[in-house]
Design a protein around this motif. Structure first.
Motif, PDB file in Angstrom:
ATOM      1  N   ASP A  31       2.420   1.681  -3.414  1.00  0.00           N
ATOM      2  CA  ASP A  31       1.444   2.224  -4.353  1.00  0.00           C
ATOM      3  C   ASP A  31       1.273   3.726  -4.140  1.00  0.00           C
ATOM      4  O   ASP A  31       1.173   4.489  -5.117  1.00  0.00           O
ATOM      5  N   ARG A  43       0.834  -1.201   0.000  1.00  0.00           N
ATOM      6  CA  ARG A  43       0.000   0.000   0.000  1.00  0.00           C
ATOM      7  C   ARG A  43       0.867   1.249   0.000  1.00  0.00           C
ATOM      8  O   ARG A  43       0.594   2.211  -0.724  1.00  0.00           O
ATOM      9  N   THR A  99      -4.270   7.632   2.166  1.00  0.00           N
ATOM     10  CA  THR A  99      -2.879   7.499   2.605  1.00  0.00           C
ATOM     11  C   THR A  99      -2.189   8.857   2.493  1.00  0.00           C
ATOM     12  O   THR A  99      -2.410   9.590   1.522  1.00  0.00           O
TER      13      THR A  99
END
Length: 280
Positions: free
Chosen positions: A29, A26, A214
């Motif tokens: 990414d 994650r 995020t």
């Protein structure tokens, strides 16, 4: 080459590497998406080169599921030369454990930095200095805070460097950079906080970049003359609080060193892995 001490994912720790892989993917990414802001993506085998339209250069990044060999790095060097860009490569070590040795054999300079993360509920309560606040995109202090970053990250600055040095950096700031930073802030891609003196303006600052849920804490710095007062930690604490209050559920941070990483862990960050970079 800097040494590496794996915290939380080393063999001696009870937490196995595979339990961290979804988080690392994650984060990877997120790094890929943010690198692609205002940049053209150029595929270089299993690597992606980001030809930036922003006022700075981004590092190339590997594809998480592909193995990297020396020939790929030599091809990247040729592509960077074609675009008249510095050859820079960044990766998460745990997703590409082979890449450090490959880069070393190709004669590249290698550095490593602790990769930290925090989830909602992880922030340790703290009494912040009342001067610390979030800056809007039209706030004059936003550009002055960039001067704080320039001074804080300039290793040639004396330990007495303060407001005068900051203001000289602001006066010399490129207008394209000013416009770009204000635009990113206005779009909500970047949120900046600062500790301000009244009068005097920003003494410490930091920001977070956000992509969906995020976000990454970046550019944390304090003018040398005002260090060791907890202002940088107060800024980071406010940024974490603000991010979580606005829908972020994973915060990440790349620390300069293990010692700096330990300061962030006091605020509630935990070790996720190691960010490595290589350059000519």
């Amino acid at each position: 080459m800097a040494g590496r001490r794996m915290i939380g994912i080393d063999r001696g720790e009870p937490r196995a590497l595979w339990t961290m892989t979804p988080l690392l993917l994650r984060i990877d990414d997120y790094f890929d998406r943010v690198s692609g802001w205002d940049a053209d993506r150029v595929s270089v085998g299993p690597l992606t080169l980001f030809v930036n339209r922003a006022p700075w250069a981004n590092s190339a990044r590997p594809t998480p599921t592909r193995q990297i060999a020396g020939r790929h790095l030599r091809l990247l060097q040729r592509r960077c030369a074609h675009y008249e860009m510095p050859m820079q490569l960044e990766w998460i070590h745990e997703l590409h454990p082979e890449l450090e040795g490959v880069a070393f054999r190709e004669g590249l300079a290698i550095t490593d930095h602790p990769l930290l993360f925090m989830r909602p509920g992880g922030l340790v309560p703290r009494d912040r200095h009342p001067s610390v606040r979030i800056l809007g995109h039209d706030d004059q202090a936003l550009m002055t805070s960039r001067g704080v970053v320039d001074v804080a990250f300039d290793g040639s600055m004396p330990t007495t460097a303060g407001i005068d040095e900051r203001d000289r950096c602001v006066d010399a700031m490129d207008e394209d950079l000013v416009s770009y930073l204000r635009a990113r802030s206005g779009l909500g891609r970047t949120v900046t906080a600062a500790a301000l003196a009244m009068p005097g303006g920003p003494l410490a600052t930091g920001s977070y970049h956000r992509a969906d849920t995020t976000a990454e804490i970046v550019g944390v710095g304090t003018l040398p003359a005002y260090r060791r007062q907890g202002l940088g930690s107060d800024v980071v604490h406010l940024l974490c609080e603000h991010a979580f209050a606005n829908g972020v559920n994973t915060l990440v941070l790349t620390a300069k060193s293990e010692q700096v990483g330990a300061l962030y862990q006091v605020l509630g960050f935990a070790r996720a892995g190691t960010v490595m970079s290589a350059h000519e």
